[in-house]
Design an enzyme around this catalytic site. Structure first.
Site, PDB file in Angstrom:
ATOM      1  N   ASP A 142       0.834  -1.203   0.000  1.00 34.81           N
ATOM      2  CA  ASP A 142       0.000   0.000   0.000  1.00 34.81           C
ATOM      3  C   ASP A 142       0.869   1.252   0.000  1.00 34.81           C
ATOM      4  O   ASP A 142       2.074   1.200   0.307  1.00 34.81           O
ATOM      5  CB  ASP A 142      -0.895  -0.044   1.253  1.00 34.81           C
ATOM      6  CG  ASP A 142      -2.211   0.682   1.074  1.00 34.81           C
ATOM      7  OD1 ASP A 142      -2.336   1.471   0.119  1.00 34.81           O
ATOM      8  OD2 ASP A 142      -3.116   0.470   1.907  1.00 34.81           O
ATOM      9  N   ASP A 187     -10.750   1.987  -3.545  1.00 33.52           N
ATOM     10  CA  ASP A 187     -11.365   1.540  -2.295  1.00 33.52           C
ATOM     11  C   ASP A 187     -12.884   1.532  -2.440  1.00 33.52           C
ATOM     12  O   ASP A 187     -13.583   0.977  -1.599  1.00 33.52           O
ATOM     13  CB  ASP A 187     -10.977   2.479  -1.138  1.00 33.52           C
ATOM     14  CG  ASP A 187      -9.615   2.124  -0.558  1.00 33.52           C
ATOM     15  OD1 ASP A 187      -9.026   1.116  -0.998  1.00 33.52           O
ATOM     16  OD2 ASP A 187      -9.147   2.852   0.326  1.00 33.52           O
ATOM     17  N   ASN A 209      -0.256   5.226   1.006  1.00 35.37           N
ATOM     18  CA  ASN A 209      -1.404   6.101   1.230  1.00 35.37           C
ATOM     19  C   ASN A 209      -1.115   7.594   1.262  1.00 35.37           C
ATOM     20  O   ASN A 209      -2.045   8.384   1.254  1.00 35.37           O
ATOM     21  CB  ASN A 209      -2.098   5.710   2.543  1.00 35.37           C
ATOM     22  CG  ASN A 209      -2.907   4.438   2.370  1.00 35.37           C
ATOM     23  OD1 ASN A 209      -3.930   4.437   1.708  1.00 35.37           O
ATOM     24  ND2 ASN A 209      -2.426   3.344   2.931  1.00 35.37           N
TER      25      ASN A 209
END
Ligand code: DGJ
Length: 715
Positions: free
Chosen positions: A459, A527, A461
């Protein structure tokens, strides 16, 4: 100047099976582009092509330069701009020689060497032509042996030139949970720039991918389209300039913003590659070329297998322990997936990762949640009959973490400004080799200690705020060195673990590009897993990226029934992020059966040719079909995307990609327990010719909101 070829002009032809890019070199040794489009049968006729589409006077003779250099006579957007060691701000690039060689089966590399007559400064243009896939990969390398460093102000990857009557640019924009919204705009004289200045999570607002349709707006099956995408996971700039002769110049590359790059003598700077394909079969043709290319030449195991998985992110968020996870492993097995993926929240002790404010960087198991460590979980999952995978965000650090306390100089931040956070976190300085070793070490240690770990979700972010490195010498090299540092780490990991499945995630689709996809087997599009939203999001990614790489998870987002959610997820690599124990009996039974069905059809979806049949933007339904290469099987998806009275597939939808001479039977898949399918009662067969000329109605309406049909050749 330069409107007609002279007899001794050199023509460099870069060809694939269908396309040609032709560079002409005149007696002044100037390299210009005279053709980008269908290849001619007779190569000798490229010499007859007029320069600049012969539309009027080009004052400089270099509007169509193959790599426009700034500072001498150029009047338009440059591809390269430099300041020499002596302060001279001009560059002139003359052709020296070129060479073409076959470097692999169906892959031909052409190198065009250019040099400044006044300075020891050289640029090599690389064109890798993938014959069967009709994709060209272009990049440049820049090198000098001046006495001191040279500053590269701009250093694009490519510089294309195309004459047409009109140009329609389709680009994509969005934000978190709202990725890939298309906009189609006519390009008018002047420059349109698409770019990112975010550093990391660079595609949050827009990706480096686009379509340009020539003469008329883009159509799915007809018309000339150039699709392009930059393989770079950092700041990018795509410049589209309609020049004074109404020709289109496309200059894609690293964003020059805050990135004047200091290049030492003798060091080679390689730009990222720009990938493009020309299609005269509309957007559909362009995307099928990209898909074939990506599967064969770019994505690891692009023609291989993928694991279905159950992720715990939405089921538990940060709140889990060994007992809860043990139950989820069993749920995963019961459902029928291959792997359990443990998401965020498993690490950090001094600053436990119990929410998104702490612990990033401290990659040790949290002893309260996981007293027996990851090794135990791997074994537990395996004894439940599934593999175990794990989430990491190794480029990031929480302000509250032991890592930050120990190594404040490893963090990207300005010494004299307050820290500014994105999702409560900061970015590690991957331009620093020590940080590269640390990030590599995290992943390598995990895999060394747990050799059967089956999957990594990587990931990313945060964006880069306050861009500043404590160790780098030239701060304006940081954005570029960061991405190069990241690729070095990924390259090391891939060399040691070539077959490990890895998901590319960036708070959703903040990093979906072919630079990163060289290392990742799949990507997380968004998402936002509301299945109705996903119809649109996945639709738009499908212009550039193949279905085998698209992680489509079934979650509790949105209001769609499980059948709709499952059908939408089947359009790529299916996965789950739900509480299995909360499924009703029919929902569980449906899902178990759907996974078995998927096993049987997945290769058609992953490796077949995609034909988009009805766009969700202009119809009540979205419809797309995947057809196997041998045209003996196809899987066809149709979804209701509008809910007005009588909305649905009221008329037959014309199929595409089938063999007109073959006869096909149509079977409905994923029929919900207790429901029946009128289509399955019909035993008729139809020729491919009929299905592609007249079509077939999948009978989608407000009661049947999603329909999956399998089309099989009846021998
Ligand atoms: C953002 C990702 O997109 C989600 O899937 C999840 O992994 C969270 N990060 C975890 O923090």
């Amino acid at each position: 100047m330069g409107s007609q070829a002279a007899p001794d002009d050199v023509h460099i032809t870069i060809e694939t099976q269908q396309t040609a890019l032709v560079i002409r070199v005149d007696k002044e040794k100037i390299a210009t582009i005279v053709h980008l489009g269908p290849k001619l049968r007779n190569t000798a006729e490229y010499a007859a092509i007029p320069a600049n589409g012969k539309r009027g006077e080009d004052y400089t003779g270099i509007y169509n330069s193959a790599y426009t250099s700034a500072g001498s006579r150029n009047l338009l957007e440059p591809a390269i701009q430099v300041t020499h060691a002596d302060g001279n701000p001009s560059l002139d690039l003359k052709y020296v020689r070129h060479e073409t060689q076959s470097i692999a089966d169906g892959v031909v590399l052409t190198k065009v060497y250019l040099k400044d007559p006044q300075y020891p400064f050289e640029v090599t243009l690389f064109y890798k032509a993938y014959q069967k896939e009709d994709v060209i990969e272009q990049w440049s390398s820049i090198r000098h042996t001046e006495k001191k460093p040279v500053v590269l102000q701009k250093y694009a990857s490519a510089n294309l030139y195309i004459p047409a009557q009109n140009y329609y640019l389709t680009h994509f924009h969005g934000d978190w949970a709202n990725e890939m919204n298309p906009s189609e705009v006519p390009l008018t004289e002047g420059i349109k720039i698409l770019d990112s200045k975010l550093g990391t999570r660079a595609d949050l607002f827009q990706p480096p991918s686009f379509l340009v349709s020539l003469n008329q707006p883009a159509d799915e099956d007809r018309g000339e389209v150039i699709a392009g995408t930059l393989s770079w996971s950092g700041n990018f700039q795509l410049a589209f300039e309609v020049d004074p002769l109404h020709n289109l110049r496309i200059i894609p590359g690293i964003n020059p913003y805050a990135s004047a790059y200091t290049l030492a003598p003798g060091v080679e700077f390689t730009t990222p590659a720009f990938l493009f394909t020309y299609s005269n079969k509309g957007k559909g043709g362009a995307s099928r070329s990209f898909h074939r290319w990506a599967r064969k030449h770019r994505i690891p195991q692009g023609e291989g297998n993928r694991l279905t998985l159950l992720n715990n992110w939405e089921a538990t968020y940060f709140d889990f322990n060994e007992e809860k996870l043990g139950a989820l492993f069993k749920d995963g097995k019961k459902l029928g997936v291959d792997l359990f993926l443990l998401d965020d929240g498993w690490f950090g002790n001094k600053y436990p990762r119990n929410n998104d404010k702490t612990g990033l960087g401290d990659w040790q198991e949290n002893v309260k949640k996981l007293p027996h460590g990851l090794g135990y979980l791997v074994k537990e999952a395996e004894s439940a009959g599934i593999k175990f995978g794990i989430w990491l965000e190794p480029e990031m650090v929480s302000p509250k973490s032991e890592l930050y306390e120990k190594h404040p100089d490893w963090v990207i931040k300005l010494p004299n400004r307050s820290e500014y956070y994105f999702r409560n976190q900061l970015v590690l300085d991957l331009s620093n080799p020590k940080v590269q070793d640390f990030v590599y070490g995290i992943v390598n240690d995990l895999l060394t200690k747990n050799p059967t770990l089956g999957y990594i979700k990587w990931d990313c972010n945060a964006v880069i705020y306050n861009a500043y490195s404590a160790t780098i010498q030239n701060q304006s090299n940081l954005y570029v060195d960061y991405v190069q540092g990241l690729y070095k780490v990924l390259e090391r990991l891939r060399t040691k673990y070539p077959t490990l499945p890895m998901m590319l995630c960036s708070g959703g689709g903040g990093r979906v590009d072919y630079g990163a996809l060289k290392y990742f087997t799949e990507y997380w599009p968004s998402d936002n897993t509301d299945a109705l939203e996903r119809v649109f999001i996945q639709w738009n990614y499908s212009y550039f990226f193949p279905s085998i790489a698209s992680c489509n998870h079934i979650t509790d987002w949105g209001k769609q029934p499980i059948k709709f959610r499952t059908d939408v997820a089947m359009m790529g690599k299916i996965g789950y992020d739900i509480v299995v124990s909360k499924l009703t009996e029919p929902e569980l039974q449906f899902s178990q059966q759907a996974l078995k069905t998927y096993e049987n059809i997945k290769n058609v979806i992953w490796k077949g040719d995609l034909f988009r049949l009805a766009s969700p933007y202009t119809n009540d339904v979205a419809s797309a079909i995947y057809v196997s290469e041998s045209q003996d099987r196809a899987v066809w998806f149709t979804f209701l995307v509008k809910n007005r009275y009588k909305a649905g597939s009221t008329a037959p939808i014309k199929l595409n990609g089938l063999d007109p001479a073959k006869n096909y039977r149509i079977q409905e898949l994923n029929v919900y327990p207790g429901a029946s399918s009128a289509i399955n009662k019909n035993t008729a067969t139809y020729s491919g010719n009929y299905l592609m000329t007249i079509g077939f109605d999948p009978q989608v309406d407000t009661r049947r909101t999603s329909v999956v049909l399998e089309i099989t050749d009846v021998k």
